[in-house]
Design an enzyme around this catalytic site. Sequence first.
Site, PDB file in Angstrom:
ATOM      1  N   CYS A 187      45.155  42.711  40.992  1.00  0.00           N
ATOM      2  CA  CYS A 187      45.910  42.799  42.127  1.00  0.00           C
ATOM      3  C   CYS A 187      46.836  41.416  41.937  1.00  0.00           C
ATOM      4  O   CYS A 187      46.488  40.356  41.245  1.00  0.00           O
ATOM      5  CB  CYS A 187      45.249  42.733  43.472  1.00  0.00           C
ATOM      6  SG  CYS A 187      44.489  41.315  43.992  1.00  0.00           S
TER       7      CYS A 187
ATOM      8  N   GLU B  61      37.451  39.227  40.019  1.00  0.00           N
ATOM      9  CA  GLU B  61      38.242  38.213  39.169  1.00  0.00           C
ATOM     10  C   GLU B  61      37.975  36.716  39.956  1.00  0.00           C
ATOM     11  O   GLU B  61      37.548  35.940  39.193  1.00  0.00           O
ATOM     12  CB  GLU B  61      39.763  38.432  39.215  1.00  0.00           C
ATOM     13  CG  GLU B  61      40.087  39.653  38.352  1.00  0.00           C
ATOM     14  CD  GLU B  61      40.153  40.974  39.594  1.00  0.00           C
ATOM     15  OE1 GLU B  61      39.376  41.095  40.441  1.00  0.00           O
ATOM     16  OE2 GLU B  61      41.314  41.709  39.322  1.00  0.00           O
TER      17      GLU B  61
ATOM     18  N   CYS C 131      44.838  38.021  42.576  1.00  0.00           N
ATOM     19  CA  CYS C 131      43.908  37.656  41.472  1.00  0.00           C
ATOM     20  C   CYS C 131      44.768  37.180  40.204  1.00  0.00           C
ATOM     21  O   CYS C 131      44.430  36.259  39.757  1.00  0.00           O
ATOM     22  CB  CYS C 131      43.204  38.974  41.093  1.00  0.00           C
ATOM     23  SG  CYS C 131      41.731  39.142  42.230  1.00  0.00           S
TER      24      CYS C 131
END
Length: 162
Positions: free
Chosen positions: A89, A61, A92
Amino acid sequence: MNTKRYQHDEQYMRQALEDARAAGERGEVPIGAVIVVSDGQIVGRGGNRVEQFSSQVRHAEICALEAAGRFLGDWRLAGATLYVTLEPCMMCVSATALSRVERIVYGAPSPLFGYTLDKEGVLQVYTKHIKNITSGVCADEAAELLREFFRRERKSGEKHGS
């Protein structure tokens, strides 16, 4: 709601899956991402590069966000959509929100590091900019890439995180 965007989710996720496969071929955890702007153009692509750069922040990302910013000449990606093969996560999701991305579409859930594990609501400060999060697009294919990668890694004795 822009139904045209939703109709193209699988098409763009397949692009992210290509980047995930390429990451896996480089020995990285196979996660891929693309950034798509409102006219449908892919302006950023990324695959995991954590091992290559020995950096915990080189997630797919982040690589895609940086590529989109370079391409557009602006870190603000207002109106864009992030397509990523694995649930992002917290780091990101935060970077995506700070980039003013409007929408996140992801494939497989991440039981280890996914943003949905934020039971304390810490990310609410960041995610208010994200208007829509869609999960499960090409999830089986994304999950199978990860399962196969970790099967191979266990056989070879390599150690990777996700």
